[in-house]
Scaffold this motif. Structure first.
Motif, mmCIF file in Angstrom:
data_model
loop_
_atom_site.group_PDB
_atom_site.id
_atom_site.type_symbol
_atom_site.label_atom_id
_atom_site.label_comp_id
_atom_site.label_asym_id
_atom_site.label_seq_id
_atom_site.Cartn_x
_atom_site.Cartn_y
_atom_site.Cartn_z
ATOM 1 N N TYR A 41 0.838 -1.199 0.000
ATOM 2 C CA TYR A 41 0.000 0.000 0.000
ATOM 3 C C TYR A 41 0.870 1.245 0.000
ATOM 4 N N ASN A 42 0.439 2.240 -0.767
ATOM 5 C CA ASN A 42 1.051 3.562 -0.667
ATOM 6 C C ASN A 42 0.040 4.456 0.052
ATOM 7 N N LEU A 43 0.397 5.709 0.273
ATOM 8 C CA LEU A 43 -0.482 6.611 1.020
ATOM 9 C C LEU A 43 -1.838 6.772 0.347
ATOM 10 N N ARG A 44 -1.848 6.775 -0.963
ATOM 11 C CA ARG A 44 -3.115 6.892 -1.707
ATOM 12 C C ARG A 44 -4.018 5.682 -1.465
ATOM 13 N N ASP A 45 -3.427 4.483 -1.427
ATOM 14 C CA ASP A 45 -4.197 3.269 -1.161
ATOM 15 C C ASP A 45 -4.794 3.301 0.245
ATOM 16 N N VAL A 46 -3.994 3.769 1.210
ATOM 17 C CA VAL A 46 -4.466 3.870 2.589
ATOM 18 C C VAL A 46 -5.599 4.890 2.667
ATOM 19 N N ALA A 47 -5.451 6.010 1.960
ATOM 20 C CA ALA A 47 -6.497 7.039 1.949
ATOM 21 C C ALA A 47 -7.801 6.484 1.380
ATOM 22 N N GLU A 48 -7.710 5.707 0.313
ATOM 23 C CA GLU A 48 -8.897 5.104 -0.290
ATOM 24 C C GLU A 48 -9.541 4.101 0.659
ATOM 25 N N LEU A 49 -8.729 3.248 1.294
ATOM 26 C CA LEU A 49 -9.255 2.289 2.258
ATOM 27 C C LEU A 49 -9.919 3.024 3.415
ATOM 28 N N THR A 50 -9.323 4.116 3.842
ATOM 29 C CA THR A 50 -9.888 4.922 4.926
ATOM 30 C C THR A 50 -11.254 5.470 4.531
#
Length: 100
Positions: A41-50
């Motif tokens: 995961y990159n920060l964008r993936d974490v943001a989307e999951l969030t």
């Protein structure tokens, strides 16, 4: 519940959200999976999951909060704590509709 166990309902629901993103397979997801190292995961993936978790679990997650997530376990514990906080703020009169 032992140290390695997580509440399965939240964990299973989060796992389904992770799978929806299509980044990893089910076998890669486990409580101690590191978001960046194990799940790529990159920060964008974490943001989307969030964002998905906010909608699915009915909680608010700030940038400061989700930037601390390192493992799947971190997210599960956070979500459980947020849900408990939310439930504790329900006015007593609203409990009358709950089946006891």
């Amino acid at each position: 519940m032992t140290h390695n166990q997580l509440p399965m309902n939240t964990y299973q629901r989060l796992k389904e959200l992770i799978l929806t993103q299509g980044i990893v397979t089910a076998s890669a997801i486990h409580p101690n999976a590191n978001l960046s190292h194990d799940l790529s995961y990159n920060l964008r993936d974490v943001a989307e999951l969030t964002r998905m978790a906010e909608q699915h679990f009915g909680v608010q997650i700030t940038l400061e909060e989700y930037s601390t997530f390192e493992t799947v376990r971190d997210i599960v514990h956070f979500l459980n704590n947020k849900q408990i906080e939310r439930d504790l703020t329900i006015p007593f009169s609203d409990y009358s509709s709950l089946a006891l």
